[in-house]
Design a protein around this motif. Structure first.
Motif, PDB file in Angstrom:
ATOM      1  N   ILE A   1       1.046  -1.044  -0.038  1.00 12.14           N
ATOM      2  CA  ILE A   1       0.088   0.101   0.077  1.00 12.14           C
ATOM      3  C   ILE A   1       0.728   1.005  -0.050  1.00 12.14           C
ATOM      4  O   ILE A   1       0.413   2.131  -0.601  1.00 12.14           O
ATOM      5  CB  ILE A   1      -1.580   0.150   1.263  1.00 12.14           C
ATOM      6  CG1 ILE A   1      -2.021  -1.315   1.199  1.00 12.14           C
ATOM      7  CG2 ILE A   1      -1.979   1.273   1.562  1.00 12.14           C
ATOM      8  CD1 ILE A   1      -2.648  -1.186   1.994  1.00 12.14           C
ATOM      9  N   ALA A   2       2.154   1.279   0.656  1.00 15.17           N
ATOM     10  CA  ALA A   2       2.926   2.504   0.752  1.00 15.17           C
ATOM     11  C   ALA A   2       3.251   2.855  -0.550  1.00 15.17           C
ATOM     12  O   ALA A   2       3.099   3.801  -0.549  1.00 15.17           O
ATOM     13  CB  ALA A   2       4.067   1.812   1.839  1.00 15.17           C
ATOM     14  N   THR A   3       3.691   1.675  -1.461  1.00 22.66           N
ATOM     15  CA  THR A   3       3.536   2.064  -2.874  1.00 22.66           C
ATOM     16  C   THR A   3       3.088   2.585  -3.402  1.00 22.66           C
ATOM     17  O   THR A   3       3.347   3.672  -4.876  1.00 22.66           O
ATOM     18  CB  THR A   3       4.172   0.764  -3.688  1.00 22.66           C
ATOM     19  OG1 THR A   3       3.188   0.253  -3.472  1.00 22.66           O
ATOM     20  CG2 THR A   3       5.148  -0.055  -3.310  1.00 22.66           C
ATOM     21  N   ARG A   4       1.533   2.917  -2.596  1.00 22.24           N
ATOM     22  CA  ARG A   4       1.234   3.916  -3.779  1.00 22.24           C
ATOM     23  C   ARG A   4       0.107   3.127  -4.842  1.00 22.24           C
ATOM     24  O   ARG A   4       0.247   3.318  -6.058  1.00 22.24           O
ATOM     25  CB  ARG A   4       1.299   5.444  -3.939  1.00 22.24           C
ATOM     26  CG  ARG A   4       1.827   6.039  -2.820  1.00 22.24           C
ATOM     27  CD  ARG A   4       1.724   7.115  -2.917  1.00 22.24           C
ATOM     28  NE  ARG A   4       3.130   7.409  -2.301  1.00 22.24           N
ATOM     29  CZ  ARG A   4       3.210   9.189  -2.506  1.00 22.24           C
ATOM     30  NH1 ARG A   4       3.140   9.575  -3.808  1.00 22.24           N
ATOM     31  NH2 ARG A   4       4.080   9.228  -1.083  1.00 22.24           N
TER      32      ARG A   4
ATOM     33  N   ALA B   1       7.115   3.293  -8.159  1.00 19.40           N
ATOM     34  CA  ALA B   1       7.169   2.777  -6.898  1.00 19.40           C
ATOM     35  C   ALA B   1       8.392   3.253  -5.870  1.00 19.40           C
ATOM     36  O   ALA B   1       7.997   3.467  -4.821  1.00 19.40           O
ATOM     37  CB  ALA B   1       7.339   1.476  -7.112  1.00 19.40           C
ATOM     38  N   GLY B   2       9.766   3.042  -6.200  1.00 21.26           N
ATOM     39  CA  GLY B   2      10.637   3.943  -6.176  1.00 21.26           C
ATOM     40  C   GLY B   2      10.585   5.484  -5.682  1.00 21.26           C
ATOM     41  O   GLY B   2      11.108   5.845  -4.543  1.00 21.26           O
TER      42      GLY B   2
ATOM     43  N   LEU C   1      12.842  -0.024   0.323  1.00 20.06           N
ATOM     44  CA  LEU C   1      11.908  -0.563  -0.306  1.00 20.06           C
ATOM     45  C   LEU C   1      12.206   0.134  -1.318  1.00 20.06           C
ATOM     46  O   LEU C   1      11.930   0.295  -2.818  1.00 20.06           O
ATOM     47  CB  LEU C   1      10.642  -0.693   0.172  1.00 20.06           C
ATOM     48  CG  LEU C   1       9.376  -1.138  -0.491  1.00 20.06           C
ATOM     49  CD1 LEU C   1       9.635  -2.803  -1.173  1.00 20.06           C
ATOM     50  CD2 LEU C   1       8.005  -1.355  -0.393  1.00 20.06           C
ATOM     51  N   SER C   2      13.104   1.655  -1.228  1.00 18.66           N
ATOM     52  CA  SER C   2      12.102   2.324  -2.385  1.00 18.66           C
ATOM     53  C   SER C   2      14.069   2.178  -2.918  1.00 18.66           C
ATOM     54  O   SER C   2      13.967   1.998  -4.379  1.00 18.66           O
ATOM     55  CB  SER C   2      12.715   3.818  -2.018  1.00 18.66           C
ATOM     56  OG  SER C   2      14.128   4.206  -1.053  1.00 18.66           O
ATOM     57  N   TYR C   3      14.947   1.752  -2.510  1.00 16.26           N
ATOM     58  CA  TYR C   3      16.065   1.209  -2.897  1.00 16.26           C
ATOM     59  C   TYR C   3      15.873   0.532  -3.554  1.00 16.26           C
ATOM     60  O   TYR C   3      16.660  -0.512  -4.768  1.00 16.26           O
ATOM     61  CB  TYR C   3      16.841   0.881  -1.800  1.00 16.26           C
ATOM     62  CG  TYR C   3      17.796   2.088  -1.033  1.00 16.26           C
ATOM     63  CD1 TYR C   3      17.217   3.490  -1.805  1.00 16.26           C
ATOM     64  CD2 TYR C   3      17.975   2.439   0.277  1.00 16.26           C
ATOM     65  CE1 TYR C   3      17.773   4.769  -1.557  1.00 16.26           C
ATOM     66  CE2 TYR C   3      18.319   3.668   0.703  1.00 16.26           C
ATOM     67  CZ  TYR C   3      18.738   5.149   0.080  1.00 16.26           C
ATOM     68  OH  TYR C   3      18.897   6.014   0.829  1.00 16.26           O
ATOM     69  N   VAL C   4      15.307  -0.767  -3.265  1.00 17.36           N
ATOM     70  CA  VAL C   4      14.725  -2.149  -4.082  1.00 17.36           C
ATOM     71  C   VAL C   4      14.378  -2.438  -4.931  1.00 17.36           C
ATOM     72  O   VAL C   4      14.605  -2.396  -5.892  1.00 17.36           O
ATOM     73  CB  VAL C   4      13.826  -2.905  -2.626  1.00 17.36           C
ATOM     74  CG1 VAL C   4      13.652  -4.753  -3.856  1.00 17.36           C
ATOM     75  CG2 VAL C   4      14.780  -4.092  -1.444  1.00 17.36           C
TER      76      VAL C   4
ATOM     77  N   ALA D   1      14.863  -1.623 -10.568  1.00 17.00           N
ATOM     78  CA  ALA D   1      14.150  -1.239 -11.898  1.00 17.00           C
ATOM     79  C   ALA D   1      16.018  -0.950 -13.094  1.00 17.00           C
ATOM     80  O   ALA D   1      15.768  -1.315 -13.690  1.00 17.00           O
ATOM     81  CB  ALA D   1      14.037   0.725 -11.823  1.00 17.00           C
ATOM     82  N   CYS D   2      16.860  -0.797 -11.942  1.00 18.65           N
ATOM     83  CA  CYS D   2      17.811  -0.862 -13.003  1.00 18.65           C
ATOM     84  C   CYS D   2      18.375  -2.355 -13.316  1.00 18.65           C
ATOM     85  O   CYS D   2      18.906  -2.514 -14.261  1.00 18.65           O
ATOM     86  CB  CYS D   2      18.829  -0.323 -11.737  1.00 18.65           C
ATOM     87  SG  CYS D   2      19.317   1.055 -11.411  1.00 18.65           S
ATOM     88  N   ALA D   3      17.864  -3.389 -12.738  1.00 21.40           N
ATOM     89  CA  ALA D   3      18.596  -5.111 -13.386  1.00 21.40           C
ATOM     90  C   ALA D   3      17.042  -4.804 -14.187  1.00 21.40           C
ATOM     91  O   ALA D   3      17.563  -5.429 -15.060  1.00 21.40           O
ATOM     92  CB  ALA D   3      17.677  -5.418 -11.961  1.00 21.40           C
TER      93      ALA D   3
END
Length: 312
Positions: A8-11, A55-56, A101-104, A109-111
């Motif tokens: 939910i926090a990722t909106r 999300a990030g 989680l933002s870093y994850v 995305a980079c992957a």
């Protein structure tokens, strides 16, 4: 459940702003190159990449708005902030968890980008630069120089989820040989989608004008004031639908079905004008309009190949 709270926090309600531009760019790419986009592995990686970046960015925004005391409960009135994610007893998440989680999400995305650019036949630094620019701008929207707090957030969102994302998707699917024409090909499609995405942010910032001022944050809505912000919101909604009419007349007649969402848009404008409590859920409602609008535009671009005027 903690896991659900972090989702939910990722909106997720905002993910339409990431998925729809990729869909429309892919449909345009199919017309340009004749390759069914939905059969391509790269298309599905692009969807995942776009969602992870958004999300990030959302999580980074939540974290820094909390750290910078933008999103806090008003001491005088007890009013909840626009984003209550890190307000106690709202969600079972922590500031450290949101940041991690933002870093994850950015790493994921980079992957995706690495696979797209390393394994794609069309690998090129120009395409990679579009991705890097989008990630950097989305991160520094509230981190570091905090572009959002310097009235530059609207420009950042417009660029990230309009020109940068759509060109990256188009060039990844079609190839660098179209770099010079990609902007011209995509221009009619990227503007209405970018405008509606910007309306999500603008509604959020107009709602939070007073809270941002108390925290010393400067947004475009804060500079304009509520009355002019409403006029800008109306103008962006109107311009988005005007571009749909242009697309239907000259490029893809099926885009005309996006006009079926006009009653939803009218409701958004009415809610903006009322202010107060009606503004609280307006960003989510703009996103709910963005989705059917974007899906109708995508279907029109994908399934029809000429404008109404060419059929006369």
């Amino acid at each position: 459940m903690v896991f659900v709270d972090y989702i939910i926090a990722t909106r997720p309600w905002s993910f339409t702003a990431a998925v729809i531009p990729v869909l429309v760019a892919a449909a345009a790419a199919e017309h340009h190159a004749g390759i069914p986009f939905w059969q391509l592995r790269d298309f599905w990686l692009l969807i995942a990449l776009a969602v992870c970046v958004l999300a990030g960015a959302n999580l980074t925004n939540t974290y820094y708005d909390h750290v910078n005391k933008i999103d806090v409960v008003c001491a005088k009135t007890g009013a909840m902030p626009g984003d209550p994610t890190l307000v106690p007893k709202q969600l079972n998440v922590t500031a450290a968890g949101v940041r991690a989680l933002s870093y994850v999400m950015y790493a994921a995305a980079c992957a995706c980008a690495f696979v797209l650019l390393e394994l794609s036949f069309f690998v090129a630094p120009e395409v990679a630069a579009l991705f890097v620019a989008g990630v950097v701008l989305s991160y520094f929207y509230t981190a570091g120089p905090a572009l959002k707090y310097k009235a530059l957030g609207d420009v950042v969102i417009f660029l990230c989820f309009g020109p940068l994302l759509m060109q990256f998707a188009f060039l990844t699917l079609v190839g660098l040989g179209t770099f010079g024409v990609s902007s011209l090909v995509l221009f009619p499609y990227m503007i209405p989608l970018a405008l509606l995405t910007e309306c999500i942010l603008h509604a959020n910032n107009a709602r939070d004008i007073e809270a941002d001022r108390r925290a010393g944050a400067t947004t475009l809505a804060g500079v304009l004031g509520f009355a002019l912000s409403r006029l800008l919101f109306l103008g962006m909604i109107g311009a988005a639908y005007a571009f749909v009419v242009y697309i239907a007349l000259y490029l893809h007649w099926g885009a005309i079905f996006a006009l079926l969402t006009l009653p939803l848009a009218q409701g958004l404008v009415s809610s903006f004008g009322q202010g107060g409590a009606s503004m609280q859920e307006l960003p989510e409602r703009v996103a709910q309009t963005h989705l059917p609008f974007g899906l109708c535009l995508f279907a029109g671009v994908w399934l029809t190949e000429m404008g109404l005027l060419a059929m006369v």
